[in-house]
Design an enzyme around this catalytic site. Structure first.
Site, PDB file in Angstrom:
ATOM      1  CG  ASP A 132     -46.279  -5.881 -99.779  1.00 33.12           C
ATOM      2  OD1 ASP A 132     -47.260  -5.702 -99.049  1.00 33.12           O
ATOM      3  OD2 ASP A 132     -46.285  -6.654-100.757  1.00 33.12           O
ATOM      4  CE1 TYR A 228     -46.411  -3.080-108.035  1.00 30.63           C
ATOM      5  CE2 TYR A 228     -48.222  -3.680-109.485  1.00 30.63           C
ATOM      6  CZ  TYR A 228     -47.759  -3.301-108.240  1.00 30.63           C
ATOM      7  OH  TYR A 228     -48.645  -3.147-107.206  1.00 30.63           O
TER       8      TYR A 228
END
Length: 503
Positions: A132, A228
Site C-alpha cells: 500500500d 515482512y
C-alpha cells in the site's frame, strides 16, 4: 593576404570574383567571415538543420523471454505499488500517474524507455505482493516478458544446435514469440537488464537481480512465502508483553478482525497461515540517531512470515501489539479477536502507520528462480557496486536529514523557559528551566488525564478515555456486509475465487 595597398577597382574585382565562386551575397550582410566559412567547406551556423524523424523501434526483429525481477523501493513518496490500469496507455492515464505516482508506473516507464517491452497489456505481467501507499520493499518480485539478446532460429538450426551439445533449456518456443524457435544467449551475453533499468529508474527504486523463468511462472501464485518487517522504537512499550501476544498469531487462524474488509471483493475465506513470527532487536550494524542506552534509541522489528496476507493484515496485527505493549490491552486480546465465533465483527481501531512496514522478501522454489546479480560471477562487480553507491547515497541523505532534525529537537529541549516553582518560603515564583524538564512534567500530567496510543512511525493518538477492545463498537459480521453490498450492486458482479482473494 594584405588588402591595405589594393585600389578600389581591384578590391571590387576581387569581390566580384568571390561572388561568382560562392554565390550571390548581399553586400550589407556578407562579411569576410561568411565567405571564409563557405569557401573552406564549413557549415554556416545560422542555417537551420533538418531534423530526422526518430526511427521506430521494430520489436518484431527481437525475440522475447520471460524473466523475474527482484527490486527494492522506498515507498513513502509513492501512492502504493500497483498502478491504476495501464499507466502508459493514454495521455489521461499518464496524467493520473504523474499526479499520483506509483512504483509500478515508474518501473513500466523505465521498461518502455529501455525498449524492453512494447506495451503493458501484452507482456504477461504479474507481481508477488501488493504493497500500500507508504510501504517499502526490500525484495519485491515481478515477472514479465522482455526483449532478449537471443535470436530466432529455424527448425534446421534447432537440430544443429542440439547436435553440437547446446543446452536444450536455451531453446524456447512459445506464444509470445509467435511459436518461432528462439536461441537464448548465455547469461553473460544477455542484455544487462539490471544496469539498463537502474540508469533509468529514480534513485528510490533499484533493480537488485533478475532470473530466467518458465513461461508458466507467476510472481504471485508461484510464491511460497512472503516475509515482512515492521520497525518501531521501544519508547513506552513493554517488549515482553508484545512478544507474548505476537506468538498467538502463529499458525492457521481466521484473521477477519485483523484486516480491512472490502465488500466489493465478496471474500468469505479469511484463514491465513502465519509460518513464523518474532520480535527482535534491529541489528547493531543498522545505525540510527539516538542514544542506544535509552528506550527511545533502541529499535525493534516485528518479523513475520506467511504464505499470504489479507488487505492491511500486518498493520492491523501490529496495531494490536502496540496496544498490548502500552498496557492498554492484555496479550489475551489476540485470542479473543481470533475467536470469530464470539467476536464476529471487527472492533473499531486505527491500524498502525504505513511507513515502518517493509516487504522484506518473497520466497520461491529453487527450481523456479535462480537470481542473477552479476553478468560475470566473480569477475564483473559493476552492478553490485552501483547498487551499493546508489543505496548508500539515499541512506546518507536520509540520515543527514535525521541528524538535522535531531539537532533541532535537541536545541528545543535545551531551551530555557520560565516555569513556576516554590521558593523557600512556599510562595510561587518563575524560574528558568530547560524545556526538557518542563516537557517531562507536562507529559506525566497529560498521561494522568488521557491515554496515549502509539501507532508507529512517530504517529501518536490521544484519547480522553480508553475504551477496551472487547467493549468497542463493532462492524457488522462479514456475511452481512457482503450480502448488503451484493444486494445493492446486483448479481451481475462476479464473486472472486478463493485464489483471487489472496493478496
Amino acid at each position: 593576404m594584405d588588402y591595405s595597398r589594393w585600389s578600389k577597382r581591384a578590391l571590387i574585382e576581387r569581390l566580384q570574383n568571390l561572388d561568382k565562386l560562392v554565390g550571390t551575397l548581399e553586400p550589407a550582410t556578407a562579411t569576410n567571415t561568411d565567405i571564409v566559412m563557405v569557401t573552406t567547406g564549413e557549415v554556416d551556423s545560422t542555417t537551420p538543420k533538418r531534423s530526422r524523424p526518430p526511427m521506430k523501434f521494430d520489436f518484431s526483429n527481437f525475440p522475447k523471454r520471460k524473466v523475474a525481477f527482484k527490486f527494492s523501493y522506498f515507498g513513502w513518496a509513492y501512492h502504493g505499488l500497483a498502478r491504476q490500469g495501464n499507466a502508459l496507455e493514454s495521455e489521461e492515464k499518464r496524467l493520473v500517474e504523474s499526479e499520483f505516482p506509483t512504483i509500478e508506473g515508474e518501473v513500466f516507464r523505465a521498461l518502455a524507455a529501455c525498449k524492453l517491452i512494447e506495451d503493458e497489456s501484452s507482456c504477461d505481467y504479474s507481481r508477488c505482493g501488493r504493497t500500500d501507499r507508504g510501504v517499502s520493499g526490500f525484495g519485491q518480485v515481478i515477472a514479465l516478458y522482455v526483449r532478449s539478446a537471443g535470436q530466432y532460429i529455424s527448425d534446421e538450426e534447432v537440430e544443429a544446435e542440439l547436435a553440437k551439445g547446446t543446452d536444450a533449456s536455451r531453446i524456447t518456443r512459445d506464444g509470445q514469440n509467435g511459436g518461432r524457435a528462439v536461441l537464448l544467449p548465455l547469461v553473460e551475453h544477455e542484455l544487462p537488464y539490471v544496469n539498463m533499468l537502474n540508469k533509468t529508474l529514480p534513485p528510490a527504486i533499484r533493480i537488485l537481480a533478475w532470473s530466467p523463468v518458465m513461461p508458466e511462472f507467476n510472481a504471485r501464485f508461484s510464491c511460497r512465502s512472503r516475509f515482512y518487517r515492521y520497525f518501531f522504537s521501544e519508547e513506552g512499550l513493554d517488549i515482553g508483553a508484545m512478544k507474548e501476544a505476537a506468538q498467538k498469531y502463529l499458525g492457521v487462524h481466521d484473521f477477519r478482525n485483523f484486516c480491512r474488509l472490502d465488500p466489493a471483493k465478496q471474500i468469505s475465506n479469511f484463514e491465513r497461515n502465519v509460518l513464523d513470527i518474532a520480535i527482535n532487536p534491529v541489528a547493531a550494524q543498522v545505525s540510527f540517531v539516538g542514544d542506544g542506552q535509552s528506550a527511545q534509541g533502541r529499535w525493534w522489528q516485528l518479523e513475520l512470515k506467511g504464505s499470504a496476507f489479507l488487505w492491511h493484515q500486518v498493520r492491523c496485527m501490529m496495531a494490536i501489539l502496540f496496544h498490548v505493549g502500552q498496557g492498554l490491552e492484555e496479550p489475551s486480546i489476540v485470542d479473543k479477536m481470533l475467536d470469530v465465533e464470539n467476536m464476529d465483527g471487527k472492533p473499531e481501531y486505527e491500524m498502525a502507520c504505513d511507513v515502518p512496514l517493509v516487504l522484506a522478501d518473497c520466497s520461491f522454489d529453487a527450481a523456479d528462480v535462480q537470481w542473477i546479480h552479476m553478468r560475470n560471477p566473480g569477475v564483473d562487480f559493476g552492478n553490485m557496486m552501483g547498487l551499493d553507491r546508489a543505496i548508500s547515497h539515499e541512506w546518507g541523505q536520509l540520515n543527514t536529514r535525521a541528524v538535522i532534525a535531531s539537532a533541532l529537537l535537541q536545541n528545543l529541549r535545551n531551551t530555557a523557559v520560565p516555569m513556576q516553582s516554590e521558593n523557600s518560603e512556599g510562595a510561587d515564583q518563575l524560574e528558568l528551566t530547560p524545556w526538557t524538564q518542563c516537557r517531562d512534567k507536562l507529559i506525566r500530567s497529560e498521561l494522568a488525564s488521557r491515554s496515549r496510543i502509539v501507532l508507529g512511525g512517530g504517529d501518536i493518538k490521544h484519547v480522553k478515555v480508553y475504551q477496551p477492545m472487547v467493549k468497542r463498537r463493532r462492524a457488522d459480521p462479514v456475511h452481512s456486509r457482503n450480502k448488503k453490498w451484493f444486494e445493492r450492486k446486483g448479481d451481475g458482479k462476479r464473486v472472486k475465487t478463493s485464489s483471487e482473494q489472496t493478496e
